[in-house]
Write a protein that holds these residues in place. Structure first.
Motif, PDB file in Angstrom:
ATOM      1  N   ILE A 229       0.869  -1.178   0.000  1.00  0.00           N
ATOM      2  CA  ILE A 229       0.000   0.000   0.000  1.00  0.00           C
ATOM      3  C   ILE A 229       0.901   1.222   0.000  1.00  0.00           C
ATOM      4  O   ILE A 229       1.616   1.464   0.968  1.00  0.00           O
ATOM      5  N   PRO A 230       0.882   2.026  -1.062  1.00  0.00           N
ATOM      6  CA  PRO A 230       1.645   3.271  -1.058  1.00  0.00           C
ATOM      7  C   PRO A 230       0.890   4.347  -0.281  1.00  0.00           C
ATOM      8  O   PRO A 230      -0.290   4.591  -0.536  1.00  0.00           O
ATOM      9  N   ALA A 231       1.550   4.988   0.652  1.00  0.00           N
ATOM     10  CA  ALA A 231       0.907   5.992   1.509  1.00  0.00           C
ATOM     11  C   ALA A 231       0.403   7.183   0.717  1.00  0.00           C
ATOM     12  O   ALA A 231      -0.591   7.805   1.101  1.00  0.00           O
ATOM     13  N   HIS A 232       1.040   7.508  -0.414  1.00  0.00           N
ATOM     14  CA  HIS A 232       0.608   8.687  -1.173  1.00  0.00           C
ATOM     15  C   HIS A 232      -0.809   8.536  -1.732  1.00  0.00           C
ATOM     16  O   HIS A 232      -1.419   9.499  -2.154  1.00  0.00           O
ATOM     17  N   GLU A 233      -1.351   7.310  -1.716  1.00  0.00           N
ATOM     18  CA  GLU A 233      -2.716   7.104  -2.200  1.00  0.00           C
ATOM     19  C   GLU A 233      -3.759   7.307  -1.106  1.00  0.00           C
ATOM     20  O   GLU A 233      -4.957   7.225  -1.380  1.00  0.00           O
ATOM     21  N   LEU A 234      -3.301   7.563   0.123  1.00  0.00           N
ATOM     22  CA  LEU A 234      -4.214   7.729   1.249  1.00  0.00           C
ATOM     23  C   LEU A 234      -3.889   9.008   2.009  1.00  0.00           C
ATOM     24  O   LEU A 234      -2.728   9.313   2.239  1.00  0.00           O
ATOM     25  N   ALA A 235      -4.914   9.720   2.425  1.00  0.00           N
ATOM     26  CA  ALA A 235      -4.715  10.878   3.303  1.00  0.00           C
ATOM     27  C   ALA A 235      -4.385  10.362   4.702  1.00  0.00           C
ATOM     28  O   ALA A 235      -4.714   9.225   5.055  1.00  0.00           O
ATOM     29  N   ALA A 236      -3.734  11.183   5.507  1.00  0.00           N
ATOM     30  CA  ALA A 236      -3.436  10.794   6.886  1.00  0.00           C
ATOM     31  C   ALA A 236      -4.744  10.457   7.604  1.00  0.00           C
ATOM     32  O   ALA A 236      -5.765  11.115   7.401  1.00  0.00           O
ATOM     33  N   GLY A 237      -4.711   9.389   8.414  1.00  0.00           N
ATOM     34  CA  GLY A 237      -5.908   9.010   9.156  1.00  0.00           C
ATOM     35  C   GLY A 237      -5.927   7.534   9.473  1.00  0.00           C
ATOM     36  O   GLY A 237      -4.938   6.826   9.314  1.00  0.00           O
ATOM     37  N   VAL A 238      -7.091   7.075   9.908  1.00  0.00           N
ATOM     38  CA  VAL A 238      -7.297   5.679  10.286  1.00  0.00           C
ATOM     39  C   VAL A 238      -8.132   4.990   9.209  1.00  0.00           C
ATOM     40  O   VAL A 238      -9.132   5.536   8.737  1.00  0.00           O
ATOM     41  N   TYR A 239      -7.725   3.795   8.845  1.00  0.00           N
ATOM     42  CA  TYR A 239      -8.403   2.993   7.830  1.00  0.00           C
ATOM     43  C   TYR A 239      -8.499   1.555   8.318  1.00  0.00           C
ATOM     44  O   TYR A 239      -7.862   1.172   9.298  1.00  0.00           O
ATOM     45  N   PHE A 240      -9.268   0.765   7.588  1.00  0.00           N
ATOM     46  CA  PHE A 240      -9.356  -0.659   7.859  1.00  0.00           C
ATOM     47  C   PHE A 240      -9.021  -1.428   6.591  1.00  0.00           C
ATOM     48  O   PHE A 240      -9.465  -1.061   5.502  1.00  0.00           O
ATOM     49  N   VAL A 241      -8.223  -2.478   6.752  1.00  0.00           N
ATOM     50  CA  VAL A 241      -7.916  -3.390   5.665  1.00  0.00           C
ATOM     51  C   VAL A 241      -8.846  -4.588   5.831  1.00  0.00           C
ATOM     52  O   VAL A 241      -8.850  -5.234   6.886  1.00  0.00           O
ATOM     53  N   ASN A 242      -9.657  -4.860   4.798  1.00  0.00           N
ATOM     54  CA  ASN A 242     -10.590  -5.983   4.822  1.00  0.00           C
ATOM     55  C   ASN A 242     -10.116  -7.049   3.848  1.00  0.00           C
ATOM     56  O   ASN A 242      -9.893  -6.760   2.674  1.00  0.00           O
ATOM     57  N   LEU A 243      -9.987  -8.262   4.342  1.00  0.00           N
ATOM     58  CA  LEU A 243      -9.658  -9.420   3.525  1.00  0.00           C
ATOM     59  C   LEU A 243     -10.856 -10.356   3.546  1.00  0.00           C
ATOM     60  O   LEU A 243     -11.270 -10.806   4.622  1.00  0.00           O
ATOM     61  N   LYS A 244     -11.432 -10.614   2.372  1.00  0.00           N
ATOM     62  CA  LYS A 244     -12.575 -11.523   2.263  1.00  0.00           C
ATOM     63  C   LYS A 244     -12.150 -12.722   1.438  1.00  0.00           C
ATOM     64  O   LYS A 244     -11.694 -12.579   0.301  1.00  0.00           O
ATOM     65  N   VAL A 245     -12.287 -13.911   2.047  1.00  0.00           N
ATOM     66  CA  VAL A 245     -11.893 -15.159   1.402  1.00  0.00           C
ATOM     67  C   VAL A 245     -12.939 -16.216   1.748  1.00  0.00           C
ATOM     68  O   VAL A 245     -13.215 -16.448   2.927  1.00  0.00           O
ATOM     69  N   ALA A 246     -13.503 -16.836   0.735  1.00  0.00           N
ATOM     70  CA  ALA A 246     -14.412 -17.982   0.921  1.00  0.00           C
ATOM     71  C   ALA A 246     -15.488 -17.709   1.974  1.00  0.00           C
ATOM     72  O   ALA A 246     -15.720 -18.518   2.863  1.00  0.00           O
ATOM     73  N   GLY A 247     -16.112 -16.548   1.896  1.00  0.00           N
ATOM     74  CA  GLY A 247     -17.194 -16.218   2.813  1.00  0.00           C
ATOM     75  C   GLY A 247     -16.749 -15.766   4.192  1.00  0.00           C
ATOM     76  O   GLY A 247     -17.586 -15.479   5.045  1.00  0.00           O
ATOM     77  N   GLN A 248     -15.462 -15.708   4.432  1.00  0.00           N
ATOM     78  CA  GLN A 248     -14.946 -15.235   5.715  1.00  0.00           C
ATOM     79  C   GLN A 248     -14.305 -13.869   5.511  1.00  0.00           C
ATOM     80  O   GLN A 248     -13.747 -13.587   4.450  1.00  0.00           O
ATOM     81  N   GLU A 249     -14.393 -13.030   6.543  1.00  0.00           N
ATOM     82  CA  GLU A 249     -13.819 -11.688   6.456  1.00  0.00           C
ATOM     83  C   GLU A 249     -12.935 -11.433   7.667  1.00  0.00           C
ATOM     84  O   GLU A 249     -13.306 -11.737   8.797  1.00  0.00           O
ATOM     85  N   VAL A 250     -11.738 -10.883   7.399  1.00  0.00           N
ATOM     86  CA  VAL A 250     -10.793 -10.507   8.450  1.00  0.00           C
ATOM     87  C   VAL A 250     -10.491  -9.027   8.267  1.00  0.00           C
ATOM     88  O   VAL A 250     -10.244  -8.578   7.148  1.00  0.00           O
ATOM     89  N   THR A 251     -10.519  -8.274   9.358  1.00  0.00           N
ATOM     90  CA  THR A 251     -10.295  -6.834   9.291  1.00  0.00           C
ATOM     91  C   THR A 251      -9.192  -6.435  10.256  1.00  0.00           C
ATOM     92  O   THR A 251      -9.131  -6.924  11.378  1.00  0.00           O
ATOM     93  N   ARG A 252      -8.313  -5.544   9.787  1.00  0.00           N
ATOM     94  CA  ARG A 252      -7.248  -4.986  10.628  1.00  0.00           C
ATOM     95  C   ARG A 252      -7.243  -3.471  10.449  1.00  0.00           C
ATOM     96  O   ARG A 252      -7.458  -2.963   9.351  1.00  0.00           O
ATOM     97  N   LYS A 253      -6.952  -2.762  11.535  1.00  0.00           N
ATOM     98  CA  LYS A 253      -6.849  -1.300  11.481  1.00  0.00           C
ATOM     99  C   LYS A 253      -5.447  -0.915  11.028  1.00  0.00           C
ATOM    100  O   LYS A 253      -4.462  -1.549  11.387  1.00  0.00           O
ATOM    101  N   ILE A 254      -5.377   0.163  10.215  1.00  0.00           N
ATOM    102  CA  ILE A 254      -4.095   0.703   9.804  1.00  0.00           C
ATOM    103  C   ILE A 254      -4.141   2.215   9.952  1.00  0.00           C
ATOM    104  O   ILE A 254      -5.183   2.842   9.721  1.00  0.00           O
TER     105      ILE A 254
END
Length: 85
Positions: free
Chosen positions: A57-82
Motif C-alpha cells: 500500500i503506497p501511503a501517497h494514495e491515502l490521506a493521513a488518518g485511520v483505515y481498515f484493511v478488509n480481507l474476504k476469502v471464501a465467505g470469511q472476512e478478516v479486518t485490521r486497522k491501519i
C-alpha cells in the motif's frame, strides 16, 4: 481463520506491506476502507493462488488518518486497522 493477515509497518509513513496466506486457490477481495466503510483502495479482486501473498500500500494514495484493511476469502472476512501518518 485469519489467513495470517499481517500489516507492517503500522502506523505507516511511506508504504506498508500486507501479507496473507491461502490454504487453497480462492476468490479474494482485499480492500482498504475508511471509517465510514467506504472503499478507498481495491488491492486484490479475483482468483488468487494457494500460498503466501504480499501486497504493498503506497501511503501517497491515502490521506493521513485511520483505515481498515478488509480481507474476504471464501465467505470469511478478516479486518485490521491501519494508521497513515
Amino acid at each position: 481463520q485469519n489467513f495470517g493477515l499481517a500489516i507492517y509497518p503500522n502506523p505507516m509513513d511511506d508504504e506498508s506491506v500486507i501479507e496473507f496466506e491461502l490454504p487453497n486457490t480462492e476468490q479474494v477481495y482485499l480492500q482498504v476502507v475508511d471509517l465510514l466503510g467506504q472503499q478507498v483502495l481495491s488491492l486484490v479482486n479475483g482468483s488468487t493462488a494457494v500460498g503466501s501473498h504480499r501486497v504493498t500500500i503506497p501511503a501517497h494514495e491515502l490521506a493521513a488518518g485511520v483505515y481498515f484493511v478488509n480481507l474476504k476469502v471464501a465467505g470469511q472476512e478478516v479486518t485490521r486497522k491501519i494508521i497513515v501518518r
